[in-house]
Design a protein around this motif. Structure first.
Motif, PDB file in Angstrom:
ATOM      1  N   VAL A   3     139.861 -27.566  45.671  1.00  0.00           N
ATOM      2  CA  VAL A   3     140.025 -27.354  47.002  1.00  0.00           C
ATOM      3  C   VAL A   3     140.468 -26.148  47.627  1.00  0.00           C
ATOM      4  N   ILE A   7     142.621 -23.673  52.937  1.00  0.00           N
ATOM      5  CA  ILE A   7     142.555 -25.189  53.936  1.00  0.00           C
ATOM      6  C   ILE A   7     143.603 -25.977  53.332  1.00  0.00           C
ATOM      7  N   ALA A   8     144.080 -25.771  52.068  1.00  0.00           N
ATOM      8  CA  ALA A   8     145.197 -26.756  51.706  1.00  0.00           C
ATOM      9  C   ALA A   8     146.514 -26.090  52.077  1.00  0.00           C
ATOM     10  N   MET A  10     146.618 -25.541  54.965  1.00  0.00           N
ATOM     11  CA  MET A  10     146.553 -25.683  56.621  1.00  0.00           C
ATOM     12  C   MET A  10     147.156 -27.195  56.691  1.00  0.00           C
ATOM     13  N   GLN A  11     147.373 -27.810  55.553  1.00  0.00           N
ATOM     14  CA  GLN A  11     147.520 -29.183  55.428  1.00  0.00           C
ATOM     15  C   GLN A  11     148.821 -29.668  56.742  1.00  0.00           C
ATOM     16  N   MET A  14     146.837 -29.375  59.963  1.00  0.00           N
ATOM     17  CA  MET A  14     146.026 -30.392  60.141  1.00  0.00           C
ATOM     18  C   MET A  14     146.814 -31.854  60.443  1.00  0.00           C
ATOM     19  N   MET A 110     139.498 -33.137  59.780  1.00  0.00           N
ATOM     20  CA  MET A 110     138.750 -32.464  58.647  1.00  0.00           C
ATOM     21  C   MET A 110     137.666 -31.455  59.172  1.00  0.00           C
ATOM     22  N   GLY A 113     139.495 -28.605  60.356  1.00  0.00           N
ATOM     23  CA  GLY A 113     139.883 -27.620  59.616  1.00  0.00           C
ATOM     24  C   GLY A 113     138.907 -26.769  58.661  1.00  0.00           C
ATOM     25  N   TYR A 117     138.516 -22.671  59.081  1.00  0.00           N
ATOM     26  CA  TYR A 117     138.174 -21.557  57.829  1.00  0.00           C
ATOM     27  C   TYR A 117     136.746 -20.914  57.710  1.00  0.00           C
ATOM     28  N   PRO A 370     142.524 -32.035  53.826  1.00  0.00           N
ATOM     29  CA  PRO A 370     142.160 -30.830  53.265  1.00  0.00           C
ATOM     30  C   PRO A 370     140.926 -30.762  52.184  1.00  0.00           C
ATOM     31  N   ALA A 373     137.703 -31.334  54.545  1.00  0.00           N
ATOM     32  CA  ALA A 373     137.562 -30.007  55.055  1.00  0.00           C
ATOM     33  C   ALA A 373     136.912 -28.911  54.212  1.00  0.00           C
ATOM     34  N   SER A 374     137.472 -29.006  52.874  1.00  0.00           N
ATOM     35  CA  SER A 374     136.785 -28.240  51.747  1.00  0.00           C
ATOM     36  C   SER A 374     135.542 -28.472  51.360  1.00  0.00           C
TER      37      SER A 374
END
Length: 387
Positions: A3, A7-8, A10-11, A14, A110, A113, A117, A370, A373-374
């Motif tokens: 991941v 983005i992680a 951002m949890q 999000m 998602m 997110g 990114y 995340p 989103a990843s």
């Protein structure tokens, strides 16, 4: 490649987005709060174009990459369901009788997110089109967006989507290289006879008896009219008739659903249902009116894109957490219309234990946002690498 770290990180953010969406559910095409929230976030992220009002409340946002290349589409649905919420959560629906009981608040989160990114990094060529769609639960917003020319207008060459899957291991992906979800049709019979006193049934033309006969006869569509190795479900889900024990009513209603993966089987089922209705009318001396509505077509993944998506998912969560040949299911999804128009793939993302979809106690698992989103971000970077 796990991941994405940024983005992680951002949890928490999000989660705030998702819970705002959860508190403010809206139905079908009428999504002013939801689409307004999405548009505001996209502007904050600095995407290059925001096109609003598509299919009434849908949005397509464009992010330009580095250098020329094709356009890849990523889709999320935004609408909620007309279900009173029973989660008791702090972020529960603030609109009585409506809730996000299918996780579309999470799907939208998602994609947001991934949008943040991708707008920051732009480590891809060509363009990405972010498709925020209304009316998946009913109304066929996916079909409307296709009919309004979204895929052609923005030059989208392939398209991908994700649905969360309660009851499947958290953070694992599931896809297959062909039919994933079924078509869904509905039938509604109105049976009109002649009502009267229940003590004098010979003076009536009883629609209740006809409805019972119709219900039994319809079961032969599955048991006697189709090949046993073909997937077909016919479920009678409603029967309504009468208002008193000593009265034979004049009318009865019988409704249900038909689901399959094959157009030939779908055609056969409709043909037999119509023929059986005609036969019941003659047999019981009643009038039988049928309204048969063809709904969403089967959701059929492109084999190459499904395999590619599975490879990207392995990069995000690891090889042991991706099932590339999951068993197909009888649920339906209007992303099917986009897959009819463009090659692509639809995947499930395991949400762990909890209430199932469309249940009043369901709530989206924020921990998987995340991951989704990843996946979206890596999909774009892998499909359209710079240089």
């Amino acid at each position: 490649m796990p991941v994405i770290n940024s983005i992680a990180a951002m949890q928490p953010e999000m989660q705030d987005w998702r819970r705002w969406l959860h508190r403010n559910p809206e139905l079908q095409f009428d999504l002013p709060k939801t689409s307004g929230f999405v548009a505001r976030k996209l502007r904050e992220f600095g995407v290059d174009e925001i096109h609003e009002g598509i299919a009434t409340s849908g949005i397509v946002a464009i992010i330009e990459g580095r250098g020329d290349g094709p356009t890849i589409g990523l889709r999320a649905d935004m609408d909620a369901l007309p279900i009173p919420e029973a989660t008791g959560a702090e972020h529960a629906s603030e609109t009585p009788g409506k809730m996000h009981a299918c996780g579309h608040d999470g799907h939208t989160t998602m994609l947001l997110g991934a949008a943040k990114y991708l707008a920051e990094t732009r480590n891809f060529s060509g363009r990405v089109a972010l498709i925020f769609q209304p009316a998946e639960e009913s109304g066929g917003g996916g079909e409307v967006m296709v009919q309004e020319g979204v895929l052609d207008r923005f030059g989208i060459g392939q398209v991908f989507g994700i649905h969360n899957a309660p009851g499947r291991p958290e953070g694992e992906f599931f896809v297959n290289p062909g039919p994933l979800l079924a078509s869904v049709d509905e039938f509604n019979f109105t049976i009109r006879g002649l009502g009267g006193h229940a003590a004098l049934p010979h003076e009536t033309r009883d629609p209740v008896v006809a409805a019972l006969g119709l219900g039994h006869a319809l079961q032969t569509v599955v048991s006697r009219n189709h090949r046993a190795t073909d997937d077909l479900v016919l479920s009678i889900t409603q029967i309504h008739a009468g208002s008193a024990n000593n009265v034979v009513p004049a009318e009865a209603l019988l409704s249900g659903t038909v689901r399959t993966f094959d157009d030939a089987v779908r055609d056969m089922a409709e043909r037999r249902i119509r023929a059986i209705g005609d036969g019941i009318a003659a047999t019981y001396d009643v009038e039988v009116e049928l309204h048969y509505d063809r709904g969403y077509p089967p959701t059929i993944n492109d084999p190459d894109r499904a395999g590619f998506a599975a490879d990207v998912a392995r990069d995000v969560v690891g090889d042991g957490k991706v099932d590339p040949d999951v068993m197909r299911e009888m649920g339906a999804e209007d992303f099917a219309y986009m897959l009819q128009a463009r090659p692509g793939a639809y995947l499930f993302l395991g949400a762990g234990e909890g209430a199932g979809l469309h249940h009043p106690e369901y709530d989206f698992n924020d921990r998987i946002a995340p991951i989704g989103a990843s996946f979206f971000a890596r999909l774009v970077e892998t499909a359209q690498p710079v240089g």
